[in-house]
Write an enzyme that holds these catalytic residues in place. Structure first.
Site, mmCIF file in Angstrom:
data_model
loop_
_atom_site.group_PDB
_atom_site.id
_atom_site.type_symbol
_atom_site.label_atom_id
_atom_site.label_comp_id
_atom_site.label_asym_id
_atom_site.label_seq_id
_atom_site.Cartn_x
_atom_site.Cartn_y
_atom_site.Cartn_z
ATOM 1 N N LYS A 166 53.755 57.605 67.458
ATOM 2 C CA LYS A 166 53.269 57.402 66.338
ATOM 3 C C LYS A 166 53.631 58.992 65.972
ATOM 4 O O LYS A 166 52.228 59.786 65.576
ATOM 5 C CB LYS A 166 51.406 57.316 65.122
ATOM 6 C CG LYS A 166 51.450 55.891 65.619
ATOM 7 C CD LYS A 166 50.402 55.388 65.126
ATOM 8 C CE LYS A 166 50.514 53.745 64.711
ATOM 9 N NZ LYS A 166 50.693 52.944 66.009
ATOM 10 N N ARG A 167 54.334 60.072 66.435
ATOM 11 C CA ARG A 167 54.415 61.218 65.810
ATOM 12 C C ARG A 167 54.796 62.125 64.928
ATOM 13 O O ARG A 167 55.018 60.957 64.185
ATOM 14 C CB ARG A 167 55.259 61.837 66.860
ATOM 15 C CG ARG A 167 55.426 61.963 68.482
ATOM 16 C CD ARG A 167 54.224 62.288 69.088
ATOM 17 N NE ARG A 167 54.145 62.070 70.506
ATOM 18 C CZ ARG A 167 53.008 61.426 71.579
ATOM 19 N NH1 ARG A 167 52.321 60.716 70.515
ATOM 20 N NH2 ARG A 167 53.227 61.905 72.342
#
Lengths: 288, 288
Positions: free
Chosen positions: B99-100
């Protein structure tokens, strides 16, 4: 117990500075693309600028790119700030810029990774997943969170500037009804309202880019009490004075101005840090 | 050149499965809280379930918590999937769930960390920062992105369910005007529309939780062509059949059903994977 923002405010007083020194070992700025070079780059910056820094902000991505060795370097960089704090007799908080955000059990692991394994004092967190995804990062009042609100990039408009209309539901009904009464609220203002209510332990602030001074002013009115971490001054085009004018609290605090390339790429990083600190002080003085 | 979703669709055909096996070495599930134990946990799951897995999804947080050693373990886990793929003669994509999301130059470093340093085939990405923050992850059509759209946690309502009203501005004017014509669009549907237009290289999908089947159906109508990664079945309470009914594309594909604890905590993970695959197939058959 000391909260994160008590720690930050004390450091701000002790060094008379609102400057956050960004530790961004961008590959283009390194003599070689290695974890060792990234560490050396950051240790030099810390040694040069610590007396003038209210905080340091290492950028996780530029360490992760080197895998496990990068992770070791990041830990050593954070340790170096703590060691420098001891030497100076004044604790300088480390804000890990990693923009994490995940559902609760996973967020707990991210919180432990940042605060326990790496020893950071605060973390940047993405608000998209909502309150239960932010809460695990807020459990320890000693540790702080800066929630992304209005980011410094042009694409921030795609979602953050959307008008959130009436009829929306949030977990907080009182807040929903407060928001409904407002004529036109952007998503980033909504996040600011949420953060103001979620900050029950004095450890939640916001990330608001210096590249949008009007947005900064709107966020300040939505969240009059919160600390803002403000990136985007210098290389990204944000103007320091406009940011200070739009975002300072009445007490002359509440803003942490991050400068990365403006210091790291300067011929003399120490001098650049001194000058940024002076520019901020010159603006602050009439108000305090 | 093969795109990420060509790779995924081929694997789906070869193993006749839409099952994504989550690799979440949660500390509570390990005999000891060490990177070694996390690695062993995942290698066992890979060995047991590979023939029935359309993809594997390691969760970065549960490795990061162990610092540099965790990072090394994560790389070894990803390598193990690639080795298992060779043994089976069928490439199984690895979706790194991290979840960058960050501004462009930083996003580039995150993309390199995930795709080059770690060797993942796809990454989960947070949309809050907008298009220019997603684009660096999409540059290589071989590598895929699953953009968070409607997440499986209760707090997802706080932002994602907000109604985005008329008058909003996005970088894409045609899209803004299309959205304006719609009666009532939630933020997550807006993200789905954006993703549908941003997917110019067949390498952008969405994350949509199984815990909200009505939302899944709305996202499917907003993004009829995209692949969805669907977490939340089992431990989080999502119902498999409702998810399949709401989200399958007309071609019987387009959904990757992630199961983590439902397999890893089963007495016999291999059998659990076989059964999940069968349940999915039983539902799919009438449509294909």
């Amino acid at each position: 117990m000391e909260t994160f923002f008590t720690l930050l405010a004390r450091r701000v007083d002790e060094c008379a500075s609102l400057l956050c020194v960004g530790l961004d070992p961008h590959p283009a700025d390194l003599p070689a693309p290695t974890a060792d070079a990234a560490r050396t780059f950051c240790l030099h910056l810390i040694e040069q600028t610590a007396p003038y820094a209210a905080a340091f902000k290492p950028n996780s991505a530029f360490f992760e790119v080197f895998g496990a060795e990068g992770w070791t370097a990041l830990k050593e960089v954070i340790d170096a700030v703590h060691a420098e704090s001891k030497r100076l007799g004044s604790r300088i908080p480390v804000i890990l810029d990693a923009k994490r955000g995940d559902i609760a059990s996973t967020a707990e692991a991210y919180a432990r990774a940042a605060f326990e394994t790496l020893g950071a004092d605060a973390l940047t967190v993405n608000p998209y997943l909502g309150r239960d995804a932010v809460e695990p990062f807020l459990r320890d009042p000693n540790k702080g969170v800066f929630l992304l609100c209005k980011t410094s990039n042009p694409g921030s408009a795609d979602l953050q500037d959307l008008t959130v209309g009436s009829g929306q539901q949030t977990a907080d009904r009182a807040l929903s009804s407060a928001v409904r009464r407002l004529p036109s609220v952007s998503l980033y203002e909504h996040v600011a309202y949420l953060a103001q209510t979620w900050n029950t332990a004095d450890n939640l602030g916001l990330v608001v880019g210096a590249t949008h001074p009007e947005a900064l002013a709107r966020v300040r009115s939505a969240a009059p009490d919160l600390w803002f971490l403000v990136p985007g001054v210098g290389a990204q085009g944000g103007d320091l004075k406009s940011a200070l004018r739009a975002g300072l609290r009445m007490d002359g605090k509440g803003l942490l101005i991050n400068v990365s390339r403006g210091i790291s790429r300067a011929e003399n990083p120490r001098l650049a840090a001194v000058e940024f600190r002076e520019q901020i002080l010159a603006f602050r003085r009439p108000k305090v």
